[in-house]
Design an enzyme around this catalytic site. Structure first.
Site, PDB file in Angstrom:
ATOM      1  N   HIS A 162     -54.118  76.027  14.980  1.00 22.15           N
ATOM      2  CA  HIS A 162     -54.495  76.806  13.980  1.00 22.15           C
ATOM      3  C   HIS A 162     -55.442  77.733  13.935  1.00 22.15           C
ATOM      4  O   HIS A 162     -55.987  78.551  12.702  1.00 22.15           O
ATOM      5  CB  HIS A 162     -54.234  76.190  12.395  1.00 22.15           C
ATOM      6  CG  HIS A 162     -53.432  75.144  12.426  1.00 22.15           C
ATOM      7  ND1 HIS A 162     -52.079  75.189  11.800  1.00 22.15           N
ATOM      8  CD2 HIS A 162     -53.472  73.664  12.836  1.00 22.15           C
ATOM      9  CE1 HIS A 162     -51.450  73.961  11.906  1.00 22.15           C
ATOM     10  NE2 HIS A 162     -52.241  72.908  12.358  1.00 22.15           N
ATOM     11  N   SER A 283     -62.768 104.928  23.040  1.00 21.18           N
ATOM     12  CA  SER A 283     -62.336 105.679  21.772  1.00 21.18           C
ATOM     13  C   SER A 283     -62.566 107.102  21.895  1.00 21.18           C
ATOM     14  O   SER A 283     -63.710 107.549  22.253  1.00 21.18           O
ATOM     15  CB  SER A 283     -62.837 105.064  20.439  1.00 21.18           C
ATOM     16  OG  SER A 283     -62.897 105.794  19.682  1.00 21.18           O
ATOM     17  N   LYS A 289     -67.175 102.105  21.441  1.00 29.03           N
ATOM     18  CA  LYS A 289     -65.961 101.281  21.571  1.00 29.03           C
ATOM     19  C   LYS A 289     -65.712 101.014  23.103  1.00 29.03           C
ATOM     20  O   LYS A 289     -65.766 101.744  24.052  1.00 29.03           O
ATOM     21  CB  LYS A 289     -64.602 101.790  20.831  1.00 29.03           C
ATOM     22  CG  LYS A 289     -64.936 101.801  19.620  1.00 29.03           C
ATOM     23  CD  LYS A 289     -64.891 100.338  19.012  1.00 29.03           C
ATOM     24  CE  LYS A 289     -63.647  99.432  19.025  1.00 29.03           C
ATOM     25  NZ  LYS A 289     -62.460 100.190  18.379  1.00 29.03           N
ATOM     26  N   GLU A 296     -53.448  94.544  25.650  1.00 27.32           N
ATOM     27  CA  GLU A 296     -52.603  95.270  24.461  1.00 27.32           C
ATOM     28  C   GLU A 296     -51.170  95.402  25.104  1.00 27.32           C
ATOM     29  O   GLU A 296     -50.191  95.268  24.671  1.00 27.32           O
ATOM     30  CB  GLU A 296     -53.284  95.941  23.721  1.00 27.32           C
ATOM     31  CG  GLU A 296     -54.400  95.295  22.783  1.00 27.32           C
ATOM     32  CD  GLU A 296     -55.463  96.546  22.255  1.00 27.32           C
ATOM     33  OE1 GLU A 296     -54.847  97.880  22.221  1.00 27.32           O
ATOM     34  OE2 GLU A 296     -56.219  96.071  21.990  1.00 27.32           O
TER      35      GLU A 296
END
Ligand code: ARG
Length: 463
Positions: A162, A283, A289, A296
């Site tokens: 979990h 970014s 960043k 992804e």
């Protein structure tokens, strides 16, 4: 057939008007199925050899056709072949060129076969090779994971259920889970071969042929195992495409789970790993960043694989037997998934070659959240012979106490423990050590360091 010379389809005597331009454009599959040219030439060669052996065509015709097919193969290899949209697909395109090269005798090549079995034999040959290619990519990925695991047997981290800290484990044990997944993926492609190895060539359009052909001969020549058993099923069947797309989908599902875990672990919140610059992007506005775009990408691509599988399932649903134009898209779906899963596995390896492990943070996190509570419960059962539920209760109370006092389990004093059960003494303190906890999970498949070493040996033997 001589109509071929003026770029007209073979059916132009029967169908006097040209197809609507719009349909001719969308209905042509040449841009997709041209990548089957090697298989098409191979299967046609086996086919004419069989026709000659069965005395259906003469040796001269056979030799001429084989000569022509070889020439076409060279032309395509040297990029001198024009794939014309006017030929509906690669099969008509090659036949048309054969006419240009050897004349009327080219007309014998399509004796006792149809494009329906021709498409299938080409496609299956392609899929056999392509499954092997995917297996190779999987193998390289498995090897890399084993290498990383070998270096991290003693890298302790928490396991999660979990997404809450569960019990201490080793980073090696964790990522070796992916070796198991990828090994199952590999086996799936190997299993599929059993069905791929049934030779469709010779079932012709739908009911077979009146020619005395020898399907065993082409089966052997093309390295299939046996000919398919029912001509109607053969031209209708795309189960092997579903198997292929499904196997790719499951593999991509595993890749997406890996990607997601690495995204989480690389996040500032978890901070368990750090992706190197090679596999992150910046970014446009936030100068600080470093984003895990590669991961992804992998996670997102999974949607495309599922999409392709569902497209094929939907195309087949309720389709009467046997061949329909609906089926033509099977190749595009399979080709896309094949290309993409190879890239996905390559990117996965790129990431695995470009990350650092924050061992300190892993240990720190493994020590957070009372991850050794289960060790105590198991100890109480083994040592004091209490039923597990009683031991579980005692341990829960101990965790509650530690939480109240804002302490870790190993910071509790013996007196504090004795309030909960008199038998508890300083011996239990060693149970709260996370390395001892890992060491103790000796059950087969468990995380103990010794187990991991044995499993790595086993994986290396099979790799
Ligand atoms: N290009 C077509 C396909 O791949 C060829 C099938 C031809 N069969 C037919 N009956 N039109 O599906």
């Amino acid at each position: 057939m001589s109509k071929n010379k003026n770029n007209k389809p073979v059916w132009s005597t029967r169908i006097k008007k040209n197809s609507s331009t719009l349909f001719a454009k969308v209905g042509s599959s040449i841009n997709v199925d041209k990548r089957l040219y090697r298989q098409d030439i191979k299967a046609s060669t086996a086919h004419v050899e069989m026709l000659f052996k069965k005395k259906i065509i003469s040796i001269q015709v056979k030799n001429k056709i084989i000569w022509g097919l070889k020439k076409i193969s060279n032309e395509i290899n040297k990029k001198k072949f024009i794939f014309n949209n006017k030929s509906e697909d690669i099969h008509m395109s090659i036949e048309k060129r054969l006419f240009e090269l050897i004349g009327e005798d080219a007309g014998f090549v399509h004796t006792a076969r149809s494009r329906n079995d021709q498409v299938l034999v080409d496609f299956k040959l392609w899929m056999i090779e392509s499954s092997d290619d995917i297996i190779k990519e999987i193998d390289s990925t498995i090897k890399l994971i084993i290498k990383i695991a070998e270096k991290n047997i003693y890298t302790v981290m928490p396991s999660f259920t979990h997404l809450k800290n569960a019990q201490p484990t080793s980073f090696a044990h964790y990522i070796l889970a992916y070796v198991e997944m990828l090994t199952r993926d590999k086996k799936r492609f190997l299993d599929n071969k059993q069905r791929l190895l049934e030779n469709p060539l010779g079932v012709a359009a739908v009911v077979g042929t009146s020619f005395d052909i020898d399907r065993e001969y082409t089966t052997k020549k093309l390295k299939f195992k046996n000919p398919t058993g029912n001509s109607i099923d053969t031209v209708s069947d795309r189960d092997f495409v579903l198997d292929f797309l499904y196997s790719i989908s499951v593999c991509s599902n595993h890749i997406s789970r890996f990607a997601e875990e690495f995204i989480l672990w690389n996040s500032d919140a978890f901070d368990l790993i750090k992706l190197k610059d090679k596999v992150v992007t910046g970014s446009s506005i936030m100068p600080q960043k470093k984003n895990p775009d590669t991961l992804e990408y992998l996670r997102g691509k999974t949607g495309h694989f599922y999409g392709n599988l569902f497209s094929m399932l939907t195309i087949l649903k309720g389709l009467p037997l046997s061949y329909f134009k609906d089926l033509q898209d099977d190749k595009e779906l399979a080709f896309k998934s094949y290309d993409q899963i190879k890239i996905s596995l390559q990117i996965m390896r790129e990431v695995l070659n470009n990350f650092l492990i924050n061992k300190k943070k892993m240990i720190q996190l493994a020590e957070t959240g009372y991850t050794t509570a289960t060790d105590l419960a198991e100890y109480i059962v083994q040592k004091y012979k209490y039923p597990f539920r009683k031991a579980y209760l005692i341990t829960s109370k101990l965790v509650n106490l530690a939480e109240e006092k804002d302490k870790k389990l190993n910071q509790l004093t013996v007196n504090e423990m004795k309030i909960i059960d008199k038998k508890l003494n300083e011996d239990v303190l060693k149970l709260f050590n996370i390395e001892n906890s890992v060491k103790s999970k000796k059950s087969y498949g468990g995380t103990s360091f010794e187990n991991i070493k044995k499993m790595i040996k086993k994986y290396k033997k099979n790799a």
